[in-house]
Design a protein around this motif. Structure first.
Motif, PDB file in Angstrom:
ATOM      1  N   MET A   1       0.831  -1.204   0.000  1.00  0.00           N
ATOM      2  CA  MET A   1       0.000   0.000   0.000  1.00  0.00           C
ATOM      3  C   MET A   1       0.867   1.257   0.000  1.00  0.00           C
ATOM      4  SD  MET A   1      -3.066  -1.189   2.555  1.00  0.00           S
ATOM      5  CE  MET A   1      -3.641   0.461   2.820  1.00  0.00           C
ATOM      6  N   ALA A   2       1.957   1.241   0.745  1.00  0.00           N
ATOM      7  CA  ALA A   2       2.860   2.387   0.775  1.00  0.00           C
ATOM      8  C   ALA A   2       3.493   2.609  -0.601  1.00  0.00           C
ATOM      9  CB  ALA A   2       3.934   2.190   1.839  1.00  0.00           C
ATOM     10  N   GLU A   3       3.871   1.516  -1.269  1.00  0.00           N
ATOM     11  CA  GLU A   3       4.430   1.630  -2.615  1.00  0.00           C
ATOM     12  C   GLU A   3       3.391   2.163  -3.590  1.00  0.00           C
ATOM     13  OE1 GLU A   3       6.730   1.817  -5.866  1.00  0.00           O
ATOM     14  OE2 GLU A   3       7.408   1.594  -3.789  1.00  0.00           O
ATOM     15  N   MET A   4       2.159   1.676  -3.479  1.00  0.00           N
ATOM     16  CA  MET A   4       1.087   2.173  -4.350  1.00  0.00           C
ATOM     17  C   MET A   4       0.851   3.661  -4.103  1.00  0.00           C
ATOM     18  SD  MET A   4      -1.561  -1.048  -4.182  1.00  0.00           S
ATOM     19  CE  MET A   4      -2.914  -0.113  -4.825  1.00  0.00           C
ATOM     20  N   GLN A   5       0.910   4.090  -2.851  1.00  0.00           N
ATOM     21  CA  GLN A   5       0.733   5.506  -2.528  1.00  0.00           C
ATOM     22  C   GLN A   5       1.841   6.341  -3.164  1.00  0.00           C
ATOM     23  OE1 GLN A   5      -1.814   6.962  -0.887  1.00  0.00           O
ATOM     24  NE2 GLN A   5      -0.885   8.957  -1.215  1.00  0.00           N
ATOM     25  N   ARG A   6       3.092   5.840  -3.101  1.00  0.00           N
ATOM     26  CA  ARG A   6       4.205   6.561  -3.728  1.00  0.00           C
ATOM     27  C   ARG A   6       4.012   6.643  -5.242  1.00  0.00           C
ATOM     28  NH1 ARG A   6       6.862   3.732   0.371  1.00  0.00           N
ATOM     29  NH2 ARG A   6       7.415   2.020  -1.002  1.00  0.00           N
ATOM     30  N   GLU A   7       3.569   5.537  -5.858  1.00  0.00           N
ATOM     31  CA  GLU A   7       3.314   5.543  -7.295  1.00  0.00           C
ATOM     32  C   GLU A   7       2.217   6.538  -7.649  1.00  0.00           C
ATOM     33  OE1 GLU A   7       2.684   1.749  -9.171  1.00  0.00           O
ATOM     34  OE2 GLU A   7       4.248   0.827  -7.942  1.00  0.00           O
ATOM     35  N   PHE A   8       1.157   6.541  -6.862  1.00  0.00           N
ATOM     36  CA  PHE A   8       0.060   7.474  -7.107  1.00  0.00           C
ATOM     37  C   PHE A   8       0.560   8.910  -7.006  1.00  0.00           C
ATOM     38  CE2 PHE A   8      -3.253  10.272  -5.472  1.00  0.00           C
ATOM     39  CZ  PHE A   8      -4.177  10.181  -6.501  1.00  0.00           C
ATOM     40  N   GLU A   9       1.368   9.211  -5.989  1.00  0.00           N
ATOM     41  CA  GLU A   9       1.885  10.570  -5.824  1.00  0.00           C
ATOM     42  C   GLU A   9       2.776  10.972  -6.996  1.00  0.00           C
ATOM     43  OE1 GLU A   9       3.609  10.407  -1.919  1.00  0.00           O
ATOM     44  OE2 GLU A   9       1.630  10.420  -0.956  1.00  0.00           O
ATOM     45  N   ARG A  10       3.608  10.036  -7.481  1.00  0.00           N
ATOM     46  CA  ARG A  10       4.443  10.334  -8.669  1.00  0.00           C
ATOM     47  C   ARG A  10       3.563  10.596  -9.885  1.00  0.00           C
ATOM     48  NH1 ARG A  10       7.685   6.076  -6.644  1.00  0.00           N
ATOM     49  NH2 ARG A  10       6.802   4.638  -8.167  1.00  0.00           N
ATOM     50  N   PHE A  11       2.525   9.785 -10.058  1.00  0.00           N
ATOM     51  CA  PHE A  11       1.606   9.958 -11.181  1.00  0.00           C
ATOM     52  C   PHE A  11       0.885  11.292 -11.081  1.00  0.00           C
ATOM     53  CE2 PHE A  11      -2.718   9.220 -12.988  1.00  0.00           C
ATOM     54  CZ  PHE A  11      -2.339   9.137 -14.315  1.00  0.00           C
ATOM     55  N   PHE A  12       0.431  11.652  -9.880  1.00  0.00           N
ATOM     56  CA  PHE A  12      -0.269  12.909  -9.678  1.00  0.00           C
ATOM     57  C   PHE A  12       0.656  14.089  -9.971  1.00  0.00           C
ATOM     58  CE2 PHE A  12      -2.197  16.270  -6.995  1.00  0.00           C
ATOM     59  CZ  PHE A  12      -3.435  16.300  -7.604  1.00  0.00           C
ATOM     60  N   GLU A  13       1.903  14.007  -9.545  1.00  0.00           N
ATOM     61  CA  GLU A  13       2.874  15.070  -9.840  1.00  0.00           C
ATOM     62  C   GLU A  13       3.100  15.176 -11.349  1.00  0.00           C
ATOM     63  OE1 GLU A  13       4.132  17.415  -7.849  1.00  0.00           O
ATOM     64  OE2 GLU A  13       2.804  16.532  -6.336  1.00  0.00           O
ATOM     65  N   TYR A  14       3.136  14.041 -12.033  1.00  0.00           N
ATOM     66  CA  TYR A  14       3.283  14.047 -13.485  1.00  0.00           C
ATOM     67  C   TYR A  14       2.090  14.743 -14.133  1.00  0.00           C
ATOM     68  CZ  TYR A  14       3.430  12.408 -18.300  1.00  0.00           C
ATOM     69  OH  TYR A  14       3.439  12.357 -19.670  1.00  0.00           O
ATOM     70  N   LEU A  15       0.885  14.399 -13.676  1.00  0.00           N
ATOM     71  CA  LEU A  15      -0.315  15.031 -14.227  1.00  0.00           C
ATOM     72  C   LEU A  15      -0.311  16.540 -13.999  1.00  0.00           C
ATOM     73  CD1 LEU A  15      -3.191  12.532 -13.350  1.00  0.00           C
ATOM     74  CD2 LEU A  15      -2.121  12.949 -15.573  1.00  0.00           C
ATOM     75  N   LYS A  16       0.096  16.953 -12.792  1.00  0.00           N
ATOM     76  CA  LYS A  16       0.149  18.394 -12.509  1.00  0.00           C
ATOM     77  C   LYS A  16       1.166  19.081 -13.419  1.00  0.00           C
ATOM     78  CE  LYS A  16       0.829  18.921  -8.102  1.00  0.00           C
ATOM     79  NZ  LYS A  16       0.864  19.208  -6.669  1.00  0.00           N
ATOM     80  N   ALA A  17       2.292  18.429 -13.646  1.00  0.00           N
ATOM     81  CA  ALA A  17       3.337  19.035 -14.461  1.00  0.00           C
ATOM     82  C   ALA A  17       2.952  19.093 -15.940  1.00  0.00           C
ATOM     83  CB  ALA A  17       4.646  18.252 -14.296  1.00  0.00           C
TER      84      ALA A  17
END
Length: 136
Positions: A83-99
């Motif tokens: 779950m922690a790894e999935m959260q990190r992946e989600f945060e990276r994806f969200f940062e990509y979307l914002k960028a």
């Protein structure tokens, strides 16, 4: 200039056992079962770091307070890590979307349903009727 290595605070097995009121054999069992992975000194002494103590606190909470057996603890700890790894992946994806938000804004005009990642076969719109309540 001499480089200074950052020292990590470590605890011996006897200090951890005393701190958490458990027998050192219990800590060895947790290590054998793969629940704890303390580092080792040059003399092969177990050295527990703060991260190990946090993990031990979770293990003790699960076993003492919730009555979970060690097999269950292993499953729960593995799920927490995933779950922690999935959260990190989600945060990276969200940062990509914002960028890259400008690339996804649909600046070319209207949205073409054929461009969707998941094909849209039918668009349904829910219509909500207004509900009013009257006091008697």
């Amino acid at each position: 200039m001499k480089e200074m290595k950052k020292r990590v605070k470590t605890y011996s097995i006897s200090a951890v056992a005393e701190l958490y009121d458990i027998h050192p054999q219990t800590l060895r069992l947790y290590e054998r079962e793969g629940l704890l992975k303390p580092s080792r000194s040059d003399g092969n002494t177990r050295l527990y770091e703060d991260a190990d103590l946090e993990r031990l606190e979770v293990i003790l909470s699960l076993t003492r307070e919730l009555g979970v057996n060690l097999a269950g603890v292993e499953i729960i700890l593995n799920m927490r890590e995933k779950m922690a790894e999935m959260q990190r992946e989600f945060e990276r994806f969200f940062e990509y979307l914002k960028a890259h938000a400008g690339e996804f804004s649909g600046a070319e005009g209207g949205v073409n349903p054929g461009d969707a990642l998941i094909p849209i076969s039918r668009v349904r719109r829910a219509q909500y009727s207004q509900i009013t309540f009257e006091d008697n």
